[in-house]
Design a protein around this motif. Sequence first.
Motif, PDB file in Angstrom:
ATOM      1  N   SER A  31       0.772  -1.095  -0.021  1.00  0.00           N
ATOM      2  CA  SER A  31       0.465  -0.104   0.184  1.00  0.00           C
ATOM      3  C   SER A  31       0.966   1.134  -0.030  1.00  0.00           C
ATOM      4  O   SER A  31       2.074   1.305   0.509  1.00  0.00           O
ATOM      5  CB  SER A  31      -0.750   0.325   1.240  1.00  0.00           C
ATOM      6  OG  SER A  31      -1.800   1.109   1.591  1.00  0.00           O
ATOM      7  N   ASN A  32       0.474   1.991  -0.774  1.00  0.00           N
ATOM      8  CA  ASN A  32       0.916   3.453  -0.572  1.00  0.00           C
ATOM      9  C   ASN A  32       0.431   4.321   0.074  1.00  0.00           C
ATOM     10  O   ASN A  32       0.313   5.783  -0.171  1.00  0.00           O
ATOM     11  CB  ASN A  32       1.335   3.903  -2.318  1.00  0.00           C
ATOM     12  CG  ASN A  32       2.917   3.021  -2.892  1.00  0.00           C
ATOM     13  OD1 ASN A  32       3.255   2.650  -2.641  1.00  0.00           O
ATOM     14  ND2 ASN A  32       2.528   2.528  -4.123  1.00  0.00           N
ATOM     15  N   VAL A  33      -0.264   4.121   0.744  1.00  0.00           N
ATOM     16  CA  VAL A  33      -1.305   5.414   1.214  1.00  0.00           C
ATOM     17  C   VAL A  33      -0.699   6.723   2.492  1.00  0.00           C
ATOM     18  O   VAL A  33       0.716   6.311   2.666  1.00  0.00           O
ATOM     19  CB  VAL A  33      -2.319   4.275   3.379  1.00  0.00           C
ATOM     20  CG1 VAL A  33      -2.841   5.582   3.151  1.00  0.00           C
ATOM     21  CG2 VAL A  33      -3.077   3.603   2.324  1.00  0.00           C
ATOM     22  N   ILE A  34      -0.951   7.837   2.256  1.00  0.00           N
ATOM     23  CA  ILE A  34      -0.521   8.769   2.577  1.00  0.00           C
ATOM     24  C   ILE A  34      -1.248   9.007   3.547  1.00  0.00           C
ATOM     25  O   ILE A  34      -2.310   9.698   2.989  1.00  0.00           O
ATOM     26  CB  ILE A  34      -0.066  10.008   1.228  1.00  0.00           C
ATOM     27  CG1 ILE A  34       1.163   9.202   0.738  1.00  0.00           C
ATOM     28  CG2 ILE A  34       0.246  11.473   1.915  1.00  0.00           C
ATOM     29  CD1 ILE A  34       1.726  10.357  -0.275  1.00  0.00           C
ATOM     30  N   THR A  58       7.908   7.348  10.168  1.00  0.00           N
ATOM     31  CA  THR A  58       7.531   7.828   8.936  1.00  0.00           C
ATOM     32  C   THR A  58       6.471   8.417   8.502  1.00  0.00           C
ATOM     33  O   THR A  58       6.138   8.911   7.114  1.00  0.00           O
ATOM     34  CB  THR A  58       8.703   8.253   8.107  1.00  0.00           C
ATOM     35  OG1 THR A  58       9.270   6.776   7.971  1.00  0.00           O
ATOM     36  CG2 THR A  58      10.316   8.276   8.372  1.00  0.00           C
ATOM     37  N   LEU A  59       5.506   6.332   7.822  1.00  0.00           N
ATOM     38  CA  LEU A  59       4.665   6.438   7.480  1.00  0.00           C
ATOM     39  C   LEU A  59       3.413   6.768   8.313  1.00  0.00           C
ATOM     40  O   LEU A  59       2.408   6.531   7.309  1.00  0.00           O
ATOM     41  CB  LEU A  59       4.326   4.534   7.566  1.00  0.00           C
ATOM     42  CG  LEU A  59       6.049   4.043   6.570  1.00  0.00           C
ATOM     43  CD1 LEU A  59       5.829   2.991   6.803  1.00  0.00           C
ATOM     44  CD2 LEU A  59       5.790   4.996   5.490  1.00  0.00           C
ATOM     45  N   GLY A  60       3.549   7.745   9.245  1.00  0.00           N
ATOM     46  CA  GLY A  60       2.266   8.540  10.264  1.00  0.00           C
ATOM     47  C   GLY A  60       1.863   7.226  11.361  1.00  0.00           C
ATOM     48  O   GLY A  60       0.622   8.250  11.435  1.00  0.00           O
ATOM     49  N   PHE A  61       2.230   6.386  11.413  1.00  0.00           N
ATOM     50  CA  PHE A  61       1.964   5.642  12.578  1.00  0.00           C
ATOM     51  C   PHE A  61       2.200   5.923  13.857  1.00  0.00           C
ATOM     52  O   PHE A  61       3.911   6.471  13.410  1.00  0.00           O
ATOM     53  CB  PHE A  61       1.891   4.404  12.351  1.00  0.00           C
ATOM     54  CG  PHE A  61       2.698   3.746  12.160  1.00  0.00           C
ATOM     55  CD1 PHE A  61       3.084   2.834  13.119  1.00  0.00           C
ATOM     56  CD2 PHE A  61       2.917   2.873  11.494  1.00  0.00           C
ATOM     57  CE1 PHE A  61       4.473   2.078  12.931  1.00  0.00           C
ATOM     58  CE2 PHE A  61       4.076   2.778  10.667  1.00  0.00           C
ATOM     59  CZ  PHE A  61       4.601   2.138  11.253  1.00  0.00           C
ATOM     60  N   PHE A  62       2.431   5.838  15.358  1.00  0.00           N
ATOM     61  CA  PHE A  62       2.936   5.534  16.149  1.00  0.00           C
ATOM     62  C   PHE A  62       2.653   4.033  16.689  1.00  0.00           C
ATOM     63  O   PHE A  62       2.088   3.615  16.797  1.00  0.00           O
ATOM     64  CB  PHE A  62       2.669   5.952  17.222  1.00  0.00           C
ATOM     65  CG  PHE A  62       2.346   7.770  17.168  1.00  0.00           C
ATOM     66  CD1 PHE A  62       3.669   9.308  17.694  1.00  0.00           C
ATOM     67  CD2 PHE A  62       1.518   8.737  16.295  1.00  0.00           C
ATOM     68  CE1 PHE A  62       4.134  10.330  17.446  1.00  0.00           C
ATOM     69  CE2 PHE A  62       1.748   9.677  15.905  1.00  0.00           C
ATOM     70  CZ  PHE A  62       3.018  10.350  15.995  1.00  0.00           C
ATOM     71  N   TYR A  63       4.414   3.727  17.304  1.00  0.00           N
ATOM     72  CA  TYR A  63       4.707   2.441  18.101  1.00  0.00           C
ATOM     73  C   TYR A  63       5.656   2.381  19.260  1.00  0.00           C
ATOM     74  O   TYR A  63       6.254   3.556  19.218  1.00  0.00           O
ATOM     75  CB  TYR A  63       5.050   1.596  17.059  1.00  0.00           C
ATOM     76  CG  TYR A  63       6.450   2.063  16.716  1.00  0.00           C
ATOM     77  CD1 TYR A  63       7.044   1.310  17.431  1.00  0.00           C
ATOM     78  CD2 TYR A  63       6.221   2.810  15.627  1.00  0.00           C
ATOM     79  CE1 TYR A  63       9.062   1.394  16.245  1.00  0.00           C
ATOM     80  CE2 TYR A  63       7.641   3.054  15.782  1.00  0.00           C
ATOM     81  CZ  TYR A  63       9.044   2.504  15.306  1.00  0.00           C
ATOM     82  OH  TYR A  63      10.159   3.177  15.130  1.00  0.00           O
ATOM     83  N   THR A  64       5.038   1.819  20.357  1.00  0.00           N
ATOM     84  CA  THR A  64       5.851   1.333  21.410  1.00  0.00           C
ATOM     85  C   THR A  64       6.577  -0.149  21.105  1.00  0.00           C
ATOM     86  O   THR A  64       6.188  -1.036  21.297  1.00  0.00           O
ATOM     87  CB  THR A  64       5.549   1.417  22.738  1.00  0.00           C
ATOM     88  OG1 THR A  64       5.271   2.859  22.840  1.00  0.00           O
ATOM     89  CG2 THR A  64       6.398   1.135  23.593  1.00  0.00           C
ATOM     90  N   PRO A 134      -6.695   6.539  11.363  1.00  0.00           N
ATOM     91  CA  PRO A 134      -7.939   6.071  10.046  1.00  0.00           C
ATOM     92  C   PRO A 134      -7.167   5.721   9.102  1.00  0.00           C
ATOM     93  O   PRO A 134      -8.047   4.221   9.077  1.00  0.00           O
ATOM     94  CB  PRO A 134      -9.549   7.128  10.579  1.00  0.00           C
ATOM     95  CG  PRO A 134      -8.950   8.115  11.171  1.00  0.00           C
ATOM     96  CD  PRO A 134      -7.379   7.791  11.856  1.00  0.00           C
ATOM     97  N   SER A 135      -6.213   6.414   8.322  1.00  0.00           N
ATOM     98  CA  SER A 135      -5.852   5.814   7.108  1.00  0.00           C
ATOM     99  C   SER A 135      -5.298   4.589   6.916  1.00  0.00           C
ATOM    100  O   SER A 135      -5.026   3.496   6.080  1.00  0.00           O
ATOM    101  CB  SER A 135      -4.957   7.596   6.504  1.00  0.00           C
ATOM    102  OG  SER A 135      -6.132   8.706   6.385  1.00  0.00           O
ATOM    103  N   LEU A 136      -5.003   4.133   8.040  1.00  0.00           N
ATOM    104  CA  LEU A 136      -3.620   2.690   8.374  1.00  0.00           C
ATOM    105  C   LEU A 136      -4.546   1.639   8.943  1.00  0.00           C
ATOM    106  O   LEU A 136      -4.164   1.071   9.023  1.00  0.00           O
ATOM    107  CB  LEU A 136      -2.308   3.165   8.687  1.00  0.00           C
ATOM    108  CG  LEU A 136      -1.803   4.632   8.063  1.00  0.00           C
ATOM    109  CD1 LEU A 136      -0.245   4.231   8.784  1.00  0.00           C
ATOM    110  CD2 LEU A 136      -1.101   3.733   7.245  1.00  0.00           C
ATOM    111  N   GLY A 137      -6.426   2.244   9.115  1.00  0.00           N
ATOM    112  CA  GLY A 137      -6.576   1.422  10.147  1.00  0.00           C
ATOM    113  C   GLY A 137      -7.651   0.721   8.803  1.00  0.00           C
ATOM    114  O   GLY A 137      -7.992   0.181   7.936  1.00  0.00           O
TER     115      GLY A 137
END
Length: 168
Positions: A31-34, A58-64, A134-137
Amino acid sequence: MMTKVFTGIILFAIFMTGCIKGDNKCGYKDSNVIVPAAEIQSLQDSLSVHQIVATQSTLGFFYTITAPGSGTGISNLCSVITANYKGSFFNGHVFDSTATGQSANLQLGQFIVGWQKAIPLLSKGGSITLYLPPSLGYGAAPATDAQGNVVIPANSYLIFNINITDIQ
């Protein structure tokens, strides 16, 4: 004559199939979702309000990452992932999870885009908490159960606690 044309078409198709960059046997495409800047800012604001410290991709999500895992890593979207997980909203409501003692066992390409992008950060035995815009969910469409009930409202920000138990 027809046999030569047919053979030529078959050989051309085989040649082209072998030349397609990133081609995989399972058919999933990367996927190339921005992610819109407003979604990233809203997610960052939610993390701040809840006093959650997470790394921004850099793809727009956060994580631990709780544990990176070791050994087998993810090679592509065809990799079969076995995971235990819990999905919730920022208000704490759990919308989905694997049952105790059970696991989800799917090809990486079958998961939502946020998982496709984040899971490769781990190896077998790894654990991560994902904070997805939302865009990545599930995006602008609500996710429903088999009876048509809305489980995840449109434009939801999601939290996933994921433990990778196996990668094939």
